[in-house]
Design a protein around this motif. Structure first.
Motif, PDB file in Angstrom:
ATOM      1  N   TYR A  34       1.089  -0.995   0.320  1.00 47.44           N
ATOM      2  CA  TYR A  34       0.511   0.039  -0.031  1.00 47.44           C
ATOM      3  C   TYR A  34       1.078   1.287  -0.101  1.00 47.44           C
ATOM      4  O   TYR A  34      -0.143   2.253  -0.548  1.00 47.44           O
ATOM      5  CB  TYR A  34      -1.365  -0.003   1.334  1.00 47.44           C
ATOM      6  N   MET A  35       1.945   1.084   0.567  1.00 44.06           N
ATOM      7  CA  MET A  35       2.786   2.490   0.381  1.00 44.06           C
ATOM      8  C   MET A  35       3.632   2.394  -0.667  1.00 44.06           C
ATOM      9  O   MET A  35       3.865   3.805  -1.153  1.00 44.06           O
ATOM     10  CB  MET A  35       3.807   2.563   1.815  1.00 44.06           C
ATOM     11  N   LEU A  36       3.930   1.297  -1.627  1.00 46.69           N
ATOM     12  CA  LEU A  36       4.870   1.897  -2.524  1.00 46.69           C
ATOM     13  C   LEU A  36       3.273   2.049  -3.561  1.00 46.69           C
ATOM     14  O   LEU A  36       4.185   2.929  -4.339  1.00 46.69           O
ATOM     15  CB  LEU A  36       5.530   0.852  -3.181  1.00 46.69           C
ATOM     16  N   THR A  37       2.386   1.286  -3.577  1.00 47.11           N
ATOM     17  CA  THR A  37       1.469   1.753  -4.098  1.00 47.11           C
ATOM     18  C   THR A  37       1.035   3.357  -4.596  1.00 47.11           C
ATOM     19  O   THR A  37       0.741   3.761  -4.921  1.00 47.11           O
ATOM     20  CB  THR A  37       0.090   0.609  -3.973  1.00 47.11           C
ATOM     21  N   SER A  38       0.562   3.791  -2.954  1.00 44.42           N
ATOM     22  CA  SER A  38       0.459   5.326  -2.841  1.00 44.42           C
ATOM     23  C   SER A  38       1.350   5.655  -3.458  1.00 44.42           C
ATOM     24  O   SER A  38       1.315   7.332  -4.159  1.00 44.42           O
ATOM     25  CB  SER A  38       0.068   5.730  -1.255  1.00 44.42           C
ATOM     26  N   PHE A  39       2.700   5.675  -3.098  1.00 44.44           N
ATOM     27  CA  PHE A  39       3.343   6.590  -3.722  1.00 44.44           C
ATOM     28  C   PHE A  39       3.495   6.812  -5.498  1.00 44.44           C
ATOM     29  O   PHE A  39       3.814   7.605  -5.520  1.00 44.44           O
ATOM     30  CB  PHE A  39       5.500   6.235  -3.535  1.00 44.44           C
ATOM     31  N   PHE A  40       3.518   5.570  -5.858  1.00 40.36           N
ATOM     32  CA  PHE A  40       3.366   5.348  -7.296  1.00 40.36           C
ATOM     33  C   PHE A  40       1.937   6.062  -7.753  1.00 40.36           C
ATOM     34  O   PHE A  40       2.355   7.146  -8.352  1.00 40.36           O
ATOM     35  CB  PHE A  40       3.427   4.311  -8.160  1.00 40.36           C
ATOM     36  N   MET A  41       0.912   6.574  -6.806  1.00 42.79           N
ATOM     37  CA  MET A  41      -0.309   6.936  -7.601  1.00 42.79           C
ATOM     38  C   MET A  41       0.127   8.365  -7.356  1.00 42.79           C
ATOM     39  O   MET A  41      -0.243   9.308  -8.085  1.00 42.79           O
ATOM     40  CB  MET A  41      -1.128   6.915  -6.812  1.00 42.79           C
ATOM     41  N   LEU A  42       0.862   8.751  -6.261  1.00 40.87           N
ATOM     42  CA  LEU A  42       1.004  10.353  -5.967  1.00 40.87           C
ATOM     43  C   LEU A  42       2.071  10.696  -7.042  1.00 40.87           C
ATOM     44  O   LEU A  42       2.436  11.874  -7.476  1.00 40.87           O
ATOM     45  CB  LEU A  42       1.905  10.989  -4.938  1.00 40.87           C
ATOM     46  N   LEU A  43       3.060  10.438  -8.129  1.00 42.89           N
ATOM     47  CA  LEU A  43       4.038  10.243  -8.548  1.00 42.89           C
ATOM     48  C   LEU A  43       2.806  10.630 -10.052  1.00 42.89           C
ATOM     49  O   LEU A  43       4.308  11.263 -10.911  1.00 42.89           O
ATOM     50  CB  LEU A  43       5.341   9.351  -8.777  1.00 42.89           C
ATOM     51  N   VAL A  44       2.068   9.924 -10.380  1.00 43.55           N
ATOM     52  CA  VAL A  44       1.284   9.904 -11.525  1.00 43.55           C
ATOM     53  C   VAL A  44       0.956  11.333 -11.734  1.00 43.55           C
ATOM     54  O   VAL A  44       0.639  12.305 -12.378  1.00 43.55           O
ATOM     55  CB  VAL A  44       0.162   8.386 -11.919  1.00 43.55           C
ATOM     56  N   ALA A  45      -0.131  11.506 -10.461  1.00 45.32           N
ATOM     57  CA  ALA A  45      -0.732  12.734 -10.215  1.00 45.32           C
ATOM     58  C   ALA A  45      -0.483  13.962 -10.203  1.00 45.32           C
ATOM     59  O   ALA A  45       0.280  14.789 -11.012  1.00 45.32           O
ATOM     60  CB  ALA A  45      -1.540  12.828  -7.969  1.00 45.32           C
ATOM     61  N   ALA A  46       1.308  13.570  -9.905  1.00 43.52           N
ATOM     62  CA  ALA A  46       2.428  15.257  -9.602  1.00 43.52           C
ATOM     63  C   ALA A  46       3.258  15.397 -11.566  1.00 43.52           C
ATOM     64  O   ALA A  46       2.481  16.143 -12.144  1.00 43.52           O
ATOM     65  CB  ALA A  46       3.300  14.872  -9.082  1.00 43.52           C
ATOM     66  N   LEU A  47       2.793  14.351 -11.924  1.00 43.46           N
ATOM     67  CA  LEU A  47       3.281  14.396 -13.646  1.00 43.46           C
ATOM     68  C   LEU A  47       1.655  14.998 -14.249  1.00 43.46           C
ATOM     69  O   LEU A  47       1.892  15.624 -14.930  1.00 43.46           O
ATOM     70  CB  LEU A  47       3.361  12.888 -14.094  1.00 43.46           C
ATOM     71  N   GLU A  48       0.710  13.905 -13.589  1.00 42.99           N
ATOM     72  CA  GLU A  48      -0.520  14.708 -14.941  1.00 42.99           C
ATOM     73  C   GLU A  48      -0.045  16.326 -14.198  1.00 42.99           C
ATOM     74  O   GLU A  48      -0.944  17.311 -15.223  1.00 42.99           O
ATOM     75  CB  GLU A  48      -1.737  14.587 -14.089  1.00 42.99           C
ATOM     76  N   TRP A  49       0.028  16.673 -13.257  1.00 37.24           N
ATOM     77  CA  TRP A  49      -0.240  18.437 -12.712  1.00 37.24           C
ATOM     78  C   TRP A  49       0.768  18.649 -13.554  1.00 37.24           C
ATOM     79  O   TRP A  49       0.607  19.752 -13.524  1.00 37.24           O
ATOM     80  CB  TRP A  49      -0.094  18.071 -11.232  1.00 37.24           C
ATOM     81  N   LEU A  50       1.967  18.941 -13.525  1.00 43.39           N
ATOM     82  CA  LEU A  50       2.708  19.436 -14.736  1.00 43.39           C
ATOM     83  C   LEU A  50       2.079  19.221 -16.245  1.00 43.39           C
ATOM     84  O   LEU A  50       2.633  20.688 -16.415  1.00 43.39           O
ATOM     85  CB  LEU A  50       3.563  18.117 -14.582  1.00 43.39           C
ATOM     86  N   HIS A  51       1.829  17.868 -16.893  1.00 39.22           N
ATOM     87  CA  HIS A  51       0.782  18.371 -18.170  1.00 39.22           C
ATOM     88  C   HIS A  51      -0.001  19.533 -17.614  1.00 39.22           C
ATOM     89  O   HIS A  51       0.179  20.365 -18.498  1.00 39.22           O
ATOM     90  CB  HIS A  51       0.276  17.396 -18.298  1.00 39.22           C
ATOM     91  N   TYR A  52      -0.650  19.378 -16.814  1.00 35.93           N
ATOM     92  CA  TYR A  52      -1.887  20.413 -16.554  1.00 35.93           C
ATOM     93  C   TYR A  52      -1.123  21.320 -16.523  1.00 35.93           C
ATOM     94  O   TYR A  52      -1.537  22.756 -17.490  1.00 35.93           O
ATOM     95  CB  TYR A  52      -2.893  20.522 -15.601  1.00 35.93           C
ATOM     96  N   LEU A  53      -0.343  22.236 -15.521  1.00 37.31           N
ATOM     97  CA  LEU A  53       0.264  23.792 -15.305  1.00 37.31           C
ATOM     98  C   LEU A  53       1.027  24.068 -16.579  1.00 37.31           C
ATOM     99  O   LEU A  53       1.052  25.127 -17.135  1.00 37.31           O
ATOM    100  CB  LEU A  53       0.927  23.748 -14.365  1.00 37.31           C
ATOM    101  N   GLY A  54       1.790  23.485 -17.854  1.00 36.00           N
ATOM    102  CA  GLY A  54       2.295  23.341 -18.661  1.00 36.00           C
ATOM    103  C   GLY A  54       1.322  23.755 -19.568  1.00 36.00           C
ATOM    104  O   GLY A  54       2.646  23.154 -21.554  1.00 36.00           O
ATOM    105  N   ASN A  55       0.187  23.529 -19.349  1.00 31.07           N
ATOM    106  CA  ASN A  55      -0.747  23.469 -21.038  1.00 31.07           C
ATOM    107  C   ASN A  55      -0.714  22.730 -21.972  1.00 31.07           C
ATOM    108  O   ASN A  55      -0.761  22.667 -22.706  1.00 31.07           O
ATOM    109  CB  ASN A  55      -1.115  25.518 -21.941  1.00 31.07           C
ATOM    110  N   ILE A  56      -0.925  21.757 -21.343  1.00 28.17           N
ATOM    111  CA  ILE A  56      -0.514  20.200 -21.995  1.00 28.17           C
ATOM    112  C   ILE A  56      -1.695  19.178 -21.999  1.00 28.17           C
ATOM    113  O   ILE A  56      -2.571  19.890 -20.744  1.00 28.17           O
ATOM    114  CB  ILE A  56       0.991  19.614 -22.269  1.00 28.17           C
ATOM    115  N   ALA A  57      -2.315  19.132 -23.164  1.00 27.10           N
ATOM    116  CA  ALA A  57      -4.318  18.539 -22.742  1.00 27.10           C
ATOM    117  C   ALA A  57      -4.145  18.297 -21.559  1.00 27.10           C
ATOM    118  O   ALA A  57      -5.099  17.798 -20.958  1.00 27.10           O
ATOM    119  CB  ALA A  57      -4.020  17.448 -24.145  1.00 27.10           C
TER     120      ALA A  57
END
Length: 112
Positions: A34-57
């Motif tokens: 659970y700890m590893l999966t949570s870390f992975f999910m938060l990493l994916v969310a952070a990457l998605e936010w980078l896409h969003y803030l960089g005006n990427i689709a």
């Protein structure tokens, strides 16, 4: 030339060994995934936010919601596992205390 082991039988388990093994199992099987999966999910969310803030689709809203829900669930599972570990450690320490008390009792171990 094969050498024969000097041990006559199987070595005895040390006091509290089964509880130590249970603690390791709880950490490895009940908390770590659970700890590893949570870390992975938060990493994916952070990457998605980078896409969003960089005006990427891609939009981070859905993955963030999933990450937050899973992180809350994982936190709950880790909390439950920590309670089990604490209880198991208490039992292990009790076994060791009884063993030490019986070992140090002069004149035999009739009450242990």
């Amino acid at each position: 030339m094969k050498r024969k082991s000097p041990l006559k039988g199987k070595p005895l388990r040390y006091v509290g060994q089964s509880l130590d093994e249970r603690i390791d199992k709880l950490i490895d099987e009940d908390a770590l995934p659970y700890m590893l999966t949570s870390f992975f999910m938060l990493l994916v969310a952070a990457l998605e936010w980078l896409h969003y803030l960089g005006n990427i689709a891609p939009s981070p809203r859905i993955i963030t919601l999933i990450a937050v829900i899973f992180t809350i669930y994982s936190g709950y599972k880790v909390h439950i596992t920590r309670k089990k570990i604490k209880s198991t450690k208490l039992g292990r320490d009790g076994e060791r205390a009884v063993h030490d008390q019986c070992r140090d009792t002069p004149g035999g171990h009739s009450h242990c």
